[in-house]
Each structure stands twice: as C-alpha cells, then as structure tokens.
Motif scaffolding. Structure first.
Motif, PDB file in Angstrom:
ATOM      1  N   GLY A  49       2.079   8.987  -6.411  1.00 40.92           N
ATOM      2  CA  GLY A  49       1.295   8.195  -5.469  1.00 40.92           C
ATOM      3  C   GLY A  49      -0.168   8.616  -5.461  1.00 40.92           C
ATOM      4  O   GLY A  49      -0.533   9.714  -5.858  1.00 40.92           O
ATOM      5  N   PHE A  50      -1.035   7.694  -4.964  1.00 41.45           N
ATOM      6  CA  PHE A  50      -2.460   7.990  -4.923  1.00 41.45           C
ATOM      7  C   PHE A  50      -2.773   9.180  -4.029  1.00 41.45           C
ATOM      8  O   PHE A  50      -3.669   9.978  -4.309  1.00 41.45           O
ATOM      9  CB  PHE A  50      -3.238   6.757  -4.436  1.00 41.45           C
ATOM     10  N   LEU A  51      -2.055   9.323  -2.927  1.00 48.58           N
ATOM     11  CA  LEU A  51      -2.334  10.410  -1.985  1.00 48.58           C
ATOM     12  C   LEU A  51      -1.673  11.719  -2.394  1.00 48.58           C
ATOM     13  O   LEU A  51      -1.950  12.760  -1.785  1.00 48.58           O
ATOM     14  CB  LEU A  51      -1.865  10.012  -0.578  1.00 48.58           C
ATOM     15  N   TRP A  87       0.830  -1.204   0.000  1.00 48.94           N
ATOM     16  CA  TRP A  87       0.000   0.000   0.000  1.00 48.94           C
ATOM     17  C   TRP A  87       0.870   1.261   0.000  1.00 48.94           C
ATOM     18  O   TRP A  87       0.591   2.215  -0.723  1.00 48.94           O
ATOM     19  CB  TRP A  87      -0.928  -0.011   1.205  1.00 48.94           C
ATOM     20  N   LEU A  88       1.924   1.273   0.805  1.00 48.62           N
ATOM     21  CA  LEU A  88       2.804   2.440   0.859  1.00 48.62           C
ATOM     22  C   LEU A  88       3.481   2.680  -0.488  1.00 48.62           C
ATOM     23  O   LEU A  88       3.689   3.832  -0.896  1.00 48.62           O
ATOM     24  CB  LEU A  88       3.856   2.253   1.947  1.00 48.62           C
ATOM     25  N   PRO A  95       4.924   8.661  -2.978  1.00 51.97           N
ATOM     26  CA  PRO A  95       5.979   8.659  -4.002  1.00 51.97           C
ATOM     27  C   PRO A  95       7.046   7.617  -3.674  1.00 51.97           C
ATOM     28  O   PRO A  95       7.656   7.674  -2.602  1.00 51.97           O
ATOM     29  CB  PRO A  95       6.539  10.086  -3.931  1.00 51.97           C
ATOM     30  N   ALA A  96       7.232   6.670  -4.546  1.00 55.78           N
ATOM     31  CA  ALA A  96       8.191   5.604  -4.247  1.00 55.78           C
ATOM     32  C   ALA A  96       8.881   5.060  -5.481  1.00 55.78           C
ATOM     33  O   ALA A  96      10.053   4.698  -5.439  1.00 55.78           O
ATOM     34  CB  ALA A  96       7.481   4.457  -3.505  1.00 55.78           C
ATOM     35  N   TRP A  97       8.163   4.999  -6.598  1.00 54.73           N
ATOM     36  CA  TRP A  97       8.709   4.347  -7.784  1.00 54.73           C
ATOM     37  C   TRP A  97       9.408   5.363  -8.666  1.00 54.73           C
ATOM     38  O   TRP A  97       8.808   6.339  -9.091  1.00 54.73           O
ATOM     39  CB  TRP A  97       7.590   3.667  -8.575  1.00 54.73           C
TER      40      TRP A  97
END
Length: 309
Positions: free
Chosen positions: A85-87, A68-69, A74-76
């Motif tokens: 990211g979704f949020l 989920w995180l 932002p991660a990828w």
C-alpha cells in the motif's frame, strides 16, 4: 341474504378499489423515469421516484473511499504476500508504535523496573511488589491453563506454590526456564532431561522394577516392603543415582526431582511410581522467550515467586 362466494373462482376475484381514492388517474411523479403505467395492486400505488441526491453523494463518497483504502493499505494478494500500500501501514508497525507510546507514558516505577537488575529488584520491596502485581495477568493468560489459576498445579504440572523446583527456584533460574522452556522442540536451548522407560525399553525386568518401587517409597517415608526395598538398593545406585543423586535428593541441573520429600509430580502411590519407572516421564513446557518481552518475563518471575510467600 348474500349468496356464498364461488370458491372455485376465488383466485379470479379482484377486490373493489377503495372509494377514498376516487376515480382520478394515479398521480405521476414528474421526476420519475417515464413509464407506460404505474404499478398498482389492490388500491396501493407505488411511485418510481429517484432517491434524494444526498444519498447518491454518500454512495459515491463511500465508493471512492473504498477504492482509496484498496490502494493505500495492504489489501491485494500478490506473490510473497499482500501489497504494502501507499501508506505502507502494518499491524506490527502499529503495535510497535503503540508500545513506544505506552512506554513513554509509563509511570516512574515502570521505568525503574525496566532499567533495574535482579539485585536491584531484590533489594527494593516496591519493585518486587510492582512486578508481582503486573505479572498476575501474564500468569493467568500463559500459565494458569496448566498450573491452575492459584498455581497449585495438576498431575503432570508442577505446584508453583511450594519450594520444590525441578530446575531451580532463583529468579535467574526461573527466568531461564521461561525463556527456553522444557523439552520444547521450538527452542534449541531448551532445558532437556529424560527419565528412561526402564520397563518398556527392557532396561530392567518386572521383579526389579517392583522392588525399586518399594525402595523409592522407602525414601519418602511411605509404607513399603523393607525386604524388597533393600534388594533394590544396588539397582537404584546403578540406574537412578546418576540423576537423582546417591542421597536421592535430586539434581536441579538435570531437572531430576527430590525423591525424599512428599512432593510427587505424577503421584507417589505404588501404581504411580510403577508407571513412571516402566514407561518413563518427561513433561513439556513452552518457551516464552519469543512470545513475551524481557520485561514481561521478569514480571512473571516475580509473580511466580510470590505464589509461595
């Protein structure tokens, strides 16, 4: 008498199994996977039981949380930066929200200070005291590494506790200097002036510079060669007076120092003055306009002015 062990066969000897274990077969865990035999060494048995189910649930929850995180924040890495990211969370946005919350909960004097002009601040002792106290931490973080924690400066870094200001000591002048810096390449509006390298650029010869050293020393009342100083007066008028003034009291519009006092940025000895005349001088100060907010810069100005009080 027990015979000594056969040292050559020590590695092949197996110690006897403790009698406390008895001769019964090793206990088997009914919930463990099927095995042909249980590991045993030196009488120590190891069962192959499954972990408690609660551990499995916790592992699955943390795994799903990590997934989920990955997608929510932002991660990828991607072309042009990481995924939003979704949020659509970002540290800059979080900082902005934190600042807004801090401003909303700020005390009344902080709100008065933020809305006041320089004239209003100068007329209100409580606002000046508040700003000077609030600027102390900003000074320690941004200015003390060069000017010293007490603001007394070092060689090449001005003393901020006296009344000698190269670019002006009014609140507005100091604020401007902090905003644009001095000879700072990252600011197009930076304060700029440059003392020529009279010797290195072959603008003056060595005898002229040596005589000019004596003349500069005479301006501040130091011991000097009067004959050489007199000989250098026309040299000073032709090469130095345009910046430092005919009376040598400096020009804050150009950042040219006053040569008649006893304040020396690079030293007032004969050797120091010679080095300044031969190689030229020009220090650099960062521009804080893009690093500190307007409110922070005004607090820093008030702290700087309080150092000389």
């Amino acid at each position: 008498m027990t015979p000594p062990p056969d040292e050559g066969n020590l590695g092949q000897q197996v110690p006897p199994r403790p009698s406390a274990l008895g001769d019964t077969a090793p206990e088997r865990d009914p919930h463990s996977p099927l095995r042909n035999a249980l590991p045993e060494f030196d009488g120590i048995r190891e069962l192959d039981s499954s972990p408690p189910k609660i551990w499995t649930y916790i592992y699955l929850l943390t795994f799903l949380g990590a997934i989920w995180l990955w997608f929510a924040y932002p991660a990828w890495p991607w072309f042009g930066g990481a995924t939003r990211g979704f949020l659509e969370w970002s540290s800059r946005g979080e900082l902005s929200r934190s600042v807004q919350q801090a401003e909303a909960g700020a005390p009344a004097i902080a709100k008065r200070f933020a809305a006041a002009s320089w004239d209003e601040i100068n007329a209100a002792p409580d606002l000046r005291a508040y700003g000077a106290a609030a600027g102390r931490g900003l000074f320690g973080e941004n200015c003390a590494p060069c000017h010293g924690i007490n603001g007394r400066g070092n060689e090449g870094f001005p003393n901020l506790t006296d009344e000698d200001w190269l670019w002006g000591g009014t609140p507005e002048a100091i604020e401007r200097t902090l905003h644009v810096g001095i000879r700072w390449s990252g600011s197009e509006e930076t304060r700029t002036s440059q003392m020529p390298a009279f010797g290195a650029q072959k603008l003056l010869d060595r005898p002229q510079i040596l005589a000019l050293v004596e003349h500069v020393r005479s301006l501040s009342g130091q011991e000097h060669d009067a004959v050489a100083a007199g000989r250098a007066k026309p040299v000073f008028a032709e090469n130095c007076a345009s910046c430092h003034g005919e009376d040598a009291r400096g020009n804050q519009e150009m950042g040219a120092p006053n040569l008649t006092d006893d304040v020396w940025l690079y030293g007032g000895g004969s050797k120091d003055i010679y080095e300044s005349l031969w190689h030229g001088r020009g220090g650099v100060m960062p521009a804080f306009g893009g690093r500190l907010s307007e409110d922070m810069i005004r607090k820093l100005v008030l702290h700087l002015r309080s150092l000389g009080e």
